[in-house]
Design a protein around this motif. Structure first.
Motif, PDB file in Angstrom:
ATOM      1  N   ALA A 105      -2.529   4.449 -12.330  1.00 25.71           N
ATOM      2  CA  ALA A 105      -1.046   4.090 -12.533  1.00 25.71           C
ATOM      3  C   ALA A 105      -0.772   3.339 -13.733  1.00 25.71           C
ATOM      4  N   GLU A 136       0.732  -1.307   0.246  1.00 24.64           N
ATOM      5  CA  GLU A 136      -0.112   0.089   0.007  1.00 24.64           C
ATOM      6  C   GLU A 136       0.838   1.308   0.027  1.00 24.64           C
ATOM      7  N   ILE A 172       2.671   1.592  -3.564  1.00 26.88           N
ATOM      8  CA  ILE A 172       2.318   2.009  -4.830  1.00 26.88           C
ATOM      9  C   ILE A 172       1.682   3.396  -4.670  1.00 26.88           C
ATOM     10  N   GLU A 173       1.492   3.838  -3.336  1.00 22.40           N
ATOM     11  CA  GLU A 173       0.587   5.084  -3.347  1.00 22.40           C
ATOM     12  C   GLU A 173       1.449   6.371  -4.119  1.00 22.40           C
ATOM     13  N   ILE A 205       4.082   1.682 -12.107  1.00 24.48           N
ATOM     14  CA  ILE A 205       4.382   0.456 -11.150  1.00 24.48           C
ATOM     15  C   ILE A 205       4.989  -0.774 -11.929  1.00 24.48           C
ATOM     16  N   SER A 211       6.054  -4.531 -12.247  1.00 21.47           N
ATOM     17  CA  SER A 211       5.853  -5.848 -11.382  1.00 21.47           C
ATOM     18  C   SER A 211       7.060  -6.778 -11.680  1.00 21.47           C
ATOM     19  N   ILE A 266       0.874   0.084 -15.277  1.00 17.05           N
ATOM     20  CA  ILE A 266       1.418  -1.107 -14.552  1.00 17.05           C
ATOM     21  C   ILE A 266       2.220  -1.797 -15.730  1.00 17.05           C
ATOM     22  N   ASN A 282      -4.742   3.378  -6.183  1.00 19.48           N
ATOM     23  CA  ASN A 282      -3.934   4.103  -7.359  1.00 19.48           C
ATOM     24  C   ASN A 282      -4.208   3.451  -8.821  1.00 19.48           C
ATOM     25  N   LEU A 314      -8.361  -3.243 -13.567  1.00 17.76           N
ATOM     26  CA  LEU A 314      -7.287  -2.213 -14.056  1.00 17.76           C
ATOM     27  C   LEU A 314      -7.189  -1.957 -15.549  1.00 17.76           C
ATOM     28  N   LYS A 339      -5.791  -4.104  -4.701  1.00 15.02           N
ATOM     29  CA  LYS A 339      -5.157  -2.783  -3.863  1.00 15.02           C
ATOM     30  C   LYS A 339      -4.591  -1.767  -4.696  1.00 15.02           C
ATOM     31  N   ILE A 340      -4.076  -2.004  -5.873  1.00 14.49           N
ATOM     32  CA  ILE A 340      -3.774  -0.944  -6.921  1.00 14.49           C
ATOM     33  C   ILE A 340      -5.047  -0.184  -7.220  1.00 14.49           C
ATOM     34  N   SER A 341      -6.234  -0.904  -7.596  1.00 19.36           N
ATOM     35  CA  SER A 341      -7.296  -0.530  -8.112  1.00 19.36           C
ATOM     36  C   SER A 341      -8.075   0.203  -7.119  1.00 19.36           C
TER      37      SER A 341
END
Length: 431
Positions: free
Chosen positions: A151, A83, A86-87, A92, A94, A153, A148, A173, A143-145
């Motif tokens: 972003a 968390e 990625i904020e 991002i 992976s 990816i 953030n 996403l 969590k990204i959804s």
């Protein structure tokens, strides 16, 4: 830093305020940072996100020493919190390998015990990889959804196409791009054969990710495919199977090449005294021990034995393309959205795209060869069923996915492989 073997490009992009690297404890992250600095990419902060605190601290400390030694204006941070990492990240990356190289060893070696090709990206090994990786990536994707969603990816995590599809279909996403080094390495060789800059070569690759083919090649807008095939027949380049190329008039990816020579490749795997994953595992320990030395601030040669050229040749150009107004062509894995009419709308495909700060636009100027259409459709359905099996915890879907997979030659073998995997790993959540 080790001298680059590719031409420095010195990208002129706007400042990237924050980039997060998931799997930031990888011993190859310093090569990524080296590529950023050598290409003069303007970036304010990189956050390395890792699970193993000790390993993350070793890698991040080395990265900080390396950046300080160069004097590059880049801040390195590390965290075990996804968390936090990625904020506010614009990009991002992976870089996650669930289970590390020990897991990859299993993905490569276990299938061979069943007379199946072992690889983490396709076939039975791909299923093992997906089994452990997809739940982790789906949790991260959600969590990204939530934190953030805008972003970009860039996914390097294998099985690459399945991860891209999972993040877009099940995590919602919209800015996921998967990358593979195959077409880029071919592009480099082709440009050398024609003695031209790579920027003049345009490759028409169509595939699912690792499984696909170069269907056409353009030089300054003109197809040179037949001329290329003639040139390859006169050369002896290990990356190209001239017999297959001349018969099908396409350049197969490594995975497609292996499919067309399954029995030969399996024999080679059975003779191996050491798999590539085992060598990489040994290298990882050596590299970490070197990184621990606080007097060391340059990347050791053992890191480059893997030839991690994808940072210079793929990741850095893609990151910069996402910041620029001028579009650049990249071969990437993305949601299909009817770009290839043969495949379902919401599955992932790998195709050439024009990419800039406004998004991406497919640049396909050829068709999928009919001779491989059935193979790729079957492989795609197997991928889809693998995802459904893992997301829905379904034994039936898993068995179907393995039974129809092009790299698995019978239902009975698929069932034996699946049943013994469930038994030996004591997996209880399959319904």
């Amino acid at each position: 830093m080790k001298k680059k073997e590719v031409q420095q490009q010195y990208y002129n992009t706007k400042m990237i305020t924050r980039l997060a690297v998931l799997g930031g404890s990888s011993v190859y992250i310093p090569v990524f940072l080296s590529a950023l600095m050598q290409n003069n990419v303007r970036i304010k902060e990189i956050v390395l996100v890792g699970k193993n605190t000790e390993k993350l601290n070793i890698v991040s400390s080395f990265c900080k020493r390396m950046v300080d030694n160069i004097g590059y204006p880049l801040q390195i941070k590390e965290t075990t919190s996804i968390e936090t990492g990625i904020e506010k990240a614009q990009i991002i990356l992976s870089h996650i390998r669930v289970g590390g190289f020990l897991a990859r060893i299993d993905y490569e070696k276990r299938p061979v015990n069943y007379d199946l090709i072992g690889d983490e990206s396709f076939g039975a090994g791909s299923f093992l990889n997906a089994f452990y990786t997809i739940p982790v990536m789906l949790e991260i994707g959600k969590k990204i959804s939530s934190i953030n969603p805008t972003a970009h990816i860039i996914n390097m995590t294998n099985p690459m196409g399945l991860v891209v599809e999972t993040l877009t279909r099940f995590a919602g996403l919209n800015h996921v791009i998967g990358i593979c080094e195959t077409s880029t390495s071919y592009k480099r060789i082709i440009s050398q054969l024609f003695n031209v800059s790579e920027k003049h070569i345009h490759i028409q690759y169509i595939g699912l990710y690792h499984l696909g083919a170069i269907c056409d090649v353009y030089l300054n807008g003109k197809s040179i495919m037949m001329e290329l095939i003639d040139k390859l027949e006169k050369e002896n380049i290990p990356s190209f199977d001239n017999e297959i190329i001349s018969n099908f008039n396409v350049i197969p990816s490594r995975a497609l090449n292996i499919f067309l020579r399954k029995s030969d490749y399996l024999k080679e795997q059975k003779k191996k005294s050491q798999f590539r994953s085992e060598l990489l595992y040994e290298h990882e320990s050596k590299i970490l021990s070197i990184y621990k030395d606080r007097q060391v601030s340059t990347i050791p040669d053992v890191v480059y034995e893997r030839n991690p050229s994808w940072y210079d040749e793929i990741i850095i150009p893609l990151i910069c393309a996402l910041q620029q107004h001028r579009p650049e062509e990249h071969i990437v894995c993305i949601p299909n959205k009817d770009y290839l009419s043969e495949f379902p709308f919401d599955t992932s495909v790998e195709i050439p795209c024009e990419i800039n700060n406004k998004g991406l636009k497919p640049s396909i100027h050829t068709k999928l060869p009919e001779v491989f259409r059935g193979l790729l459709l079957t492989a795609k359905e197997s991928d889809r069923l693998m995802i459904e099996a893992i997301v829905n915890k379904s034994y039936n879907y898993a068995l179907k996915a393995l039974a129809i997979n092009p790299f698995i030659d019978s239902f009975s073998k698929a069932k034996l492989f699946l049943d013994e995997f469930i038994q030996t790993k004591r997996i209880e959540w399959f319904k």
